[in-house]
Design a protein around this motif. Structure first.
Motif, PDB file in Angstrom:
ATOM      1  N   UNK A  80       0.830  -1.211   0.000  1.00 34.97           N
ATOM      2  CA  UNK A  80       0.000   0.000   0.000  1.00 34.97           C
ATOM      3  C   UNK A  80       0.862   1.256   0.000  1.00 34.97           C
ATOM      4  N   UNK A  81       1.915   1.279   0.799  1.00 36.89           N
ATOM      5  CA  UNK A  81       2.791   2.448   0.855  1.00 36.89           C
ATOM      6  C   UNK A  81       3.510   2.643  -0.475  1.00 36.89           C
ATOM      7  N   UNK A  82       3.967   1.554  -1.059  1.00 39.14           N
ATOM      8  CA  UNK A  82       4.658   1.645  -2.348  1.00 39.14           C
ATOM      9  C   UNK A  82       3.729   2.173  -3.428  1.00 39.14           C
ATOM     10  N   UNK A  83       2.513   1.659  -3.479  1.00 34.72           N
ATOM     11  CA  UNK A  83       1.583   2.119  -4.513  1.00 34.72           C
ATOM     12  C   UNK A  83       1.200   3.573  -4.293  1.00 34.72           C
ATOM     13  N   UNK A  84       1.071   3.997  -3.051  1.00 37.31           N
ATOM     14  CA  UNK A  84       0.751   5.407  -2.787  1.00 37.31           C
ATOM     15  C   UNK A  84       1.900   6.313  -3.216  1.00 37.31           C
ATOM     16  N   UNK A  85       3.125   5.908  -2.966  1.00 35.45           N
ATOM     17  CA  UNK A  85       4.261   6.739  -3.364  1.00 35.45           C
ATOM     18  C   UNK A  85       4.396   6.794  -4.880  1.00 35.45           C
ATOM     19  N   UNK A  86       4.115   5.705  -5.560  1.00 34.65           N
ATOM     20  CA  UNK A  86       4.147   5.719  -7.029  1.00 34.65           C
ATOM     21  C   UNK A  86       3.063   6.636  -7.564  1.00 34.65           C
ATOM     22  N   UNK A  87       1.887   6.629  -6.935  1.00 32.30           N
ATOM     23  CA  UNK A  87       0.799   7.517  -7.374  1.00 32.30           C
ATOM     24  C   UNK A  87       1.181   8.979  -7.163  1.00 32.30           C
ATOM     25  N   UNK A  88       1.801   9.290  -6.045  1.00 30.52           N
ATOM     26  CA  UNK A  88       2.231  10.670  -5.792  1.00 30.52           C
ATOM     27  C   UNK A  88       3.272  11.086  -6.823  1.00 30.52           C
ATOM     28  N   UNK A  89       4.216  10.215  -7.115  1.00 28.54           N
ATOM     29  CA  UNK A  89       5.228  10.528  -8.124  1.00 28.54           C
ATOM     30  C   UNK A  89       4.585  10.742  -9.487  1.00 28.54           C
ATOM     31  N   UNK A  90       3.573   9.955  -9.813  1.00 31.92           N
ATOM     32  CA  UNK A  90       2.903  10.098 -11.106  1.00 31.92           C
ATOM     33  C   UNK A  90       2.172  11.429 -11.200  1.00 31.92           C
ATOM     34  N   UNK A  91       1.744  11.993 -10.085  1.00 30.02           N
ATOM     35  CA  UNK A  91       1.060  13.285 -10.099  1.00 30.02           C
ATOM     36  C   UNK A  91       2.063  14.438 -10.057  1.00 30.02           C
ATOM     37  N   UNK A  92       3.115  14.320  -9.289  1.00 33.79           N
ATOM     38  CA  UNK A  92       4.047  15.422  -9.076  1.00 33.79           C
ATOM     39  C   UNK A  92       5.009  15.586 -10.253  1.00 33.79           C
ATOM     40  N   UNK A  93       5.515  14.508 -10.816  1.00 31.46           N
ATOM     41  CA  UNK A  93       6.529  14.616 -11.873  1.00 31.46           C
ATOM     42  C   UNK A  93       6.033  15.393 -13.094  1.00 31.46           C
ATOM     43  N   UNK A  94       4.849  15.134 -13.634  1.00 29.22           N
ATOM     44  CA  UNK A  94       4.417  15.950 -14.774  1.00 29.22           C
ATOM     45  C   UNK A  94       4.314  17.427 -14.415  1.00 29.22           C
ATOM     46  N   UNK A  95       3.901  17.732 -13.200  1.00 29.35           N
ATOM     47  CA  UNK A  95       3.817  19.131 -12.772  1.00 29.35           C
ATOM     48  C   UNK A  95       5.200  19.768 -12.728  1.00 29.35           C
ATOM     49  N   UNK A  96       6.182  19.054 -12.213  1.00 31.92           N
ATOM     50  CA  UNK A  96       7.545  19.586 -12.181  1.00 31.92           C
ATOM     51  C   UNK A  96       8.104  19.775 -13.584  1.00 31.92           C
ATOM     52  N   UNK A  97       7.839  18.839 -14.444  1.00 33.35           N
ATOM     53  CA  UNK A  97       8.336  18.949 -15.821  1.00 33.35           C
ATOM     54  C   UNK A  97       7.697  20.146 -16.527  1.00 33.35           C
ATOM     55  N   UNK A  98       6.383  20.324 -16.301  1.00 33.15           N
ATOM     56  CA  UNK A  98       5.683  21.435 -16.943  1.00 33.15           C
ATOM     57  C   UNK A  98       6.188  22.780 -16.420  1.00 33.15           C
ATOM     58  N   UNK A  99       6.400  22.892 -15.110  1.00 31.60           N
ATOM     59  CA  UNK A  99       6.890  24.160 -14.561  1.00 31.60           C
ATOM     60  C   UNK A  99       8.320  24.450 -15.000  1.00 31.60           C
ATOM     61  N   UNK A 100       9.127  23.389 -15.165  1.00 31.81           N
ATOM     62  CA  UNK A 100      10.489  23.573 -15.637  1.00 31.81           C
ATOM     63  C   UNK A 100      10.497  24.041 -17.085  1.00 31.81           C
ATOM     64  N   UNK A 101       9.575  23.554 -17.866  1.00 32.63           N
ATOM     65  CA  UNK A 101       9.488  23.955 -19.274  1.00 32.63           C
ATOM     66  C   UNK A 101       9.027  25.401 -19.390  1.00 32.63           C
ATOM     67  N   UNK A 102       8.205  25.885 -18.458  1.00 31.96           N
ATOM     68  CA  UNK A 102       7.723  27.266 -18.490  1.00 31.96           C
ATOM     69  C   UNK A 102       8.845  28.254 -18.145  1.00 31.96           C
ATOM     70  N   UNK A 103       9.790  27.863 -17.307  1.00 38.31           N
ATOM     71  CA  UNK A 103      10.871  28.748 -16.893  1.00 38.31           C
ATOM     72  C   UNK A 103      11.853  29.009 -18.003  1.00 38.31           C
ATOM     73  N   UNK A 104      12.027  28.089 -18.907  1.00 39.91           N
ATOM     74  CA  UNK A 104      13.028  28.253 -19.965  1.00 39.91           C
ATOM     75  C   UNK A 104      12.446  28.940 -21.118  1.00 39.91           C
TER      76      UNK A 104
END
Length: 104
Positions: A80-104
């Protein structure tokens, strides 16, 4: 050409002789040997179930059930903990990538 060919049973070739008759043999009793000594029957040990051993068996069974339950719950919690952390990563990573692309 497309018709299936069913194999036929091969017929015996040559002369087929019936099996030879078996003649019975007579058994002549010989001199009897010494009678084998009768071995004493092994006595089975009887387990006496006293109240103390009954309590010990119940306690051991309870301990085994508890240990197995704790292990299974731990495995379920790890999944359960592993699946929750994978779900959080799946939500956070696209947001980080998108914000990084906006800065450049």
């Amino acid at each position: 050409m497309f018709q299936p060919k069913i194999p036929t049973m091969p017929q015996p070739t040559g002369l087929v002789t019936p099996p030879a008759a078996i003649q019975p043999t007579t058994i002549t009793p010989g001199t009897p040997g010494p009678a084998p000594a009768a071995a004493p029957a092994p006595s089975r040990s009887v387990v006496q179930l006293t109240p103390g051993t009954a309590v010990a068996l119940v306690g051991a069974g309870t301990a085994v059930v508890l240990v197995v339950g704790v292990v299974l719950v731990s495995l379920l919690l790890a999944v359960a903990i592993t699946s929750a952390s994978v779900a959080v990563c799946a939500v956070v990573l696209p947001s980080l990538i998108a914000s990084d692309a906006k800065r450049h």
